[in-house]
Design an enzyme around this catalytic site. Structure first.
Site, PDB file in Angstrom:
ATOM      1  N   HIS A  10       1.839   4.547  -2.861  1.00 13.81           N
ATOM      2  CA  HIS A  10       2.040   5.998  -2.682  1.00 13.81           C
ATOM      3  C   HIS A  10       3.430   6.411  -3.170  1.00 13.81           C
ATOM      4  O   HIS A  10       3.588   7.408  -3.891  1.00 13.81           O
ATOM      5  CB  HIS A  10       1.925   6.370  -1.199  1.00 13.81           C
ATOM      6  CG  HIS A  10       0.571   6.214  -0.612  1.00 13.81           C
ATOM      7  ND1 HIS A  10      -0.557   6.783  -1.157  1.00 13.81           N
ATOM      8  CD2 HIS A  10       0.165   5.557   0.510  1.00 13.81           C
ATOM      9  CE1 HIS A  10      -1.603   6.496  -0.402  1.00 13.81           C
ATOM     10  NE2 HIS A  10      -1.192   5.745   0.610  1.00 13.81           N
ATOM     11  N   ASP A  17      -5.308   8.887   3.762  1.00 16.69           N
ATOM     12  CA  ASP A  17      -5.417   9.018   2.312  1.00 16.69           C
ATOM     13  C   ASP A  17      -6.689   9.757   1.895  1.00 16.69           C
ATOM     14  O   ASP A  17      -6.666  10.612   1.013  1.00 16.69           O
ATOM     15  CB  ASP A  17      -5.399   7.633   1.650  1.00 16.69           C
ATOM     16  CG  ASP A  17      -4.098   6.895   1.928  1.00 16.69           C
ATOM     17  OD1 ASP A  17      -3.096   7.552   2.252  1.00 16.69           O
ATOM     18  OD2 ASP A  17      -4.090   5.657   1.824  1.00 16.69           O
ATOM     19  N   HIS A  48       0.837  -1.205   0.000  1.00 18.81           N
ATOM     20  CA  HIS A  48       0.000   0.000   0.000  1.00 18.81           C
ATOM     21  C   HIS A  48       0.874   1.259   0.000  1.00 18.81           C
ATOM     22  O   HIS A  48       0.668   2.176  -0.799  1.00 18.81           O
ATOM     23  CB  HIS A  48      -0.914  -0.035   1.230  1.00 18.81           C
ATOM     24  CG  HIS A  48      -1.770   1.171   1.420  1.00 18.81           C
ATOM     25  ND1 HIS A  48      -3.123   1.171   1.194  1.00 18.81           N
ATOM     26  CD2 HIS A  48      -1.464   2.440   1.841  1.00 18.81           C
ATOM     27  CE1 HIS A  48      -3.619   2.369   1.455  1.00 18.81           C
ATOM     28  NE2 HIS A  48      -2.623   3.158   1.857  1.00 18.81           N
ATOM     29  N   GLU A  49       1.860   1.284   0.910  1.00 23.03           N
ATOM     30  CA  GLU A  49       2.747   2.443   1.005  1.00 23.03           C
ATOM     31  C   GLU A  49       3.654   2.553  -0.221  1.00 23.03           C
ATOM     32  O   GLU A  49       3.999   3.664  -0.646  1.00 23.03           O
ATOM     33  CB  GLU A  49       3.587   2.370   2.282  1.00 23.03           C
ATOM     34  CG  GLU A  49       2.773   2.392   3.573  1.00 23.03           C
ATOM     35  CD  GLU A  49       1.911   3.636   3.710  1.00 23.03           C
ATOM     36  OE1 GLU A  49       2.288   4.691   3.162  1.00 23.03           O
ATOM     37  OE2 GLU A  49       0.842   3.543   4.332  1.00 23.03           O
TER      38      GLU A  49
END
Length: 395
Positions: A83, A176, A79-80
């Protein structure tokens, strides 16, 4: 947070915070102790047709709990990374990705102020989580019934990754969803105004989440709510300061070298304390034969007991690890450096590396107050600059 690097992905350091090492076994235990409940939920939600008795036999449930917990946090790292890779595409370097008690944090060296860039970076993480959830669900459909443990893990990770995406898209700035909200608000208003609005929404969300966690007895939700509230407040303040200091340089707010009092390394600590008391000043550059050799503060002097202060000199207690900043740097860079090192002042150097002045935290905060009240950075004149560092020249 105290953390250590365990690897790299796309050149980005992956770090584990010490709190992560505490929460991982807790998650493993929670999942393992509720395998039977999860089996019922996955059968109901996905039609997984899992055998509860088989998956809770012996120590299998604890093994499933440990593997599922690790898989969950692998999903957080991905997930990170979502980004991070989008941020890097826009030219924003990533300092690190850190796993800690409340999930993961991708640390950007600077924040985008273009709403399209921020929107893309913010949405990338939940998009990765949704993709992981879909892939896990498809895997659940194709894995044969003869592999119930694999089906359980895929079903669990499908549900958790989709839940992670949905939770992160809630408007809890700086989560987010809050960043997506700020990006959308910034389409037709100043970035700082958009941040303020998103932060207020985020703080309201944090209060509601905290109350929900309090009445539900969920300590993790209470902790997340606290983190969101503090994060929203901090980032809003930082953004306002960025806007205020946009065209302000260190030289504009520092105390110039001509106005500084200095001390010599052979000055006794007792005399230093007397000077500090008399001039109401708590930090001095230390100069020997015209050369800057250190910095001494009230905290340094306090390390010496009162009865020994005549026997010790400034040279004995001063710091020679000098934190400096060029006079041409912008004021916000100085503020960030003060925060990074946890210190109260920076020595300012000119283009030749010579001492040009001193910049304290109070100098910056007073300058910020002047800018906020006047609306113009050019109104920071020497007469208006903080007395904290300048008063030593006039007292």
């Amino acid at each position: 947070m105290r953390s250590f690097t365990v690897g790299r992905a796309f050149g980005i350091p992956i770090k584990l915070d010490l709190t992560f090492l505490l929460i991982l076994p807790v998650f493993a235990w929670l999942i393992g102790s509720q395998v039977g409940l999860w089996v019922d939920n996955l059968n109901l939600l996905w039609g997984a047709d899992l055998d509860r008795a088989a998956l809770t036999a012996g120590n299998l449930e604890w093994i499933l709990g440990a593997v599922a917990a690790v898989g969950l946090f692998v999903g957080v790292v991905l997930h990170e990374l979502g980004h991070s890779l989008v941020a890097m595409r826009f030219g924003f370097p990533i300092e690190s990705i850190t796993l800690w008690i409340f999930g993961g944090i991708a640390r950007l060296t600077e924040q985008p102020e273009d709403w399209k860039q921020e929107f893309s970076i913010a949405i990338a993480g939940p998009a990765v989580s949704i993709a992981l959830g879909v892939v896990s669900y498809l895997g659940l459909l194709v894995v044969p019934d003869g592999l119930p443990t694999v089906k359980f893990l895929l079903g669990y990770l499908a549900l958790m990754n989709l839940t992670l995406a949905a939770f992160n898209l809630l408007p809890g700035f700086p989560m987010d969803g809050g960043r997506v909200l700020r990006a959308l608000l910034a389409r037709n208003r100043p970035f700082s105004d958009a941040t303020q609005t998103a932060a207020e929404v985020g703080k309201l969300f944090a209060i509601l989440l905290g109350l929900f966690g309090l009445f539900g007895g969920n300590l993790i939700l209470i902790g997340i709510a606290f983190f969101i509230y503090i994060g929203a407040t901090s980032e809003a303040q930082q953004t306002v300061m960025n806007a205020a200091f946009q065209d302000v340089r260190v030289r504009d707010v520092m105390t110039a070298a001509d106005d500084l009092k200095t001390v010599e390394p052979d000055t006794s600590v007792a005399d230093l304390m007397e000077t500090m008391f008399r001039q109401r000043h708590t930090g001095y550059p230390v100069v020997e034969n015209g050369q800057l050799v250190g910095m001494v503060t009230l905290d340094d002097a306090r390390q010496v007991s009162e009865v020994e202060r005549d026997a010790y000199t400034v040279g004995d207690v001063m710091s020679s690890d000098l934190k400096t900043i060029p006079a041409s740097d912008d004021a916000m860079a100085a503020f960030e450096k003060l925060q990074q090192h946890g210190i109260g002042r920076l020595l300012v150097i000119d283009a030749d590396g010579e001492l040009a002045g001193l910049l304290s935290r109070s100098d910056l905060m007073t300058a910020f107050d002047i800018i906020q009240k006047s609306g113009r950075a050019d109104r920071i004149t020497p007469a208006e600059q903080p007395v904290t560092e300048r008063e030593q020249a006039s007292r």
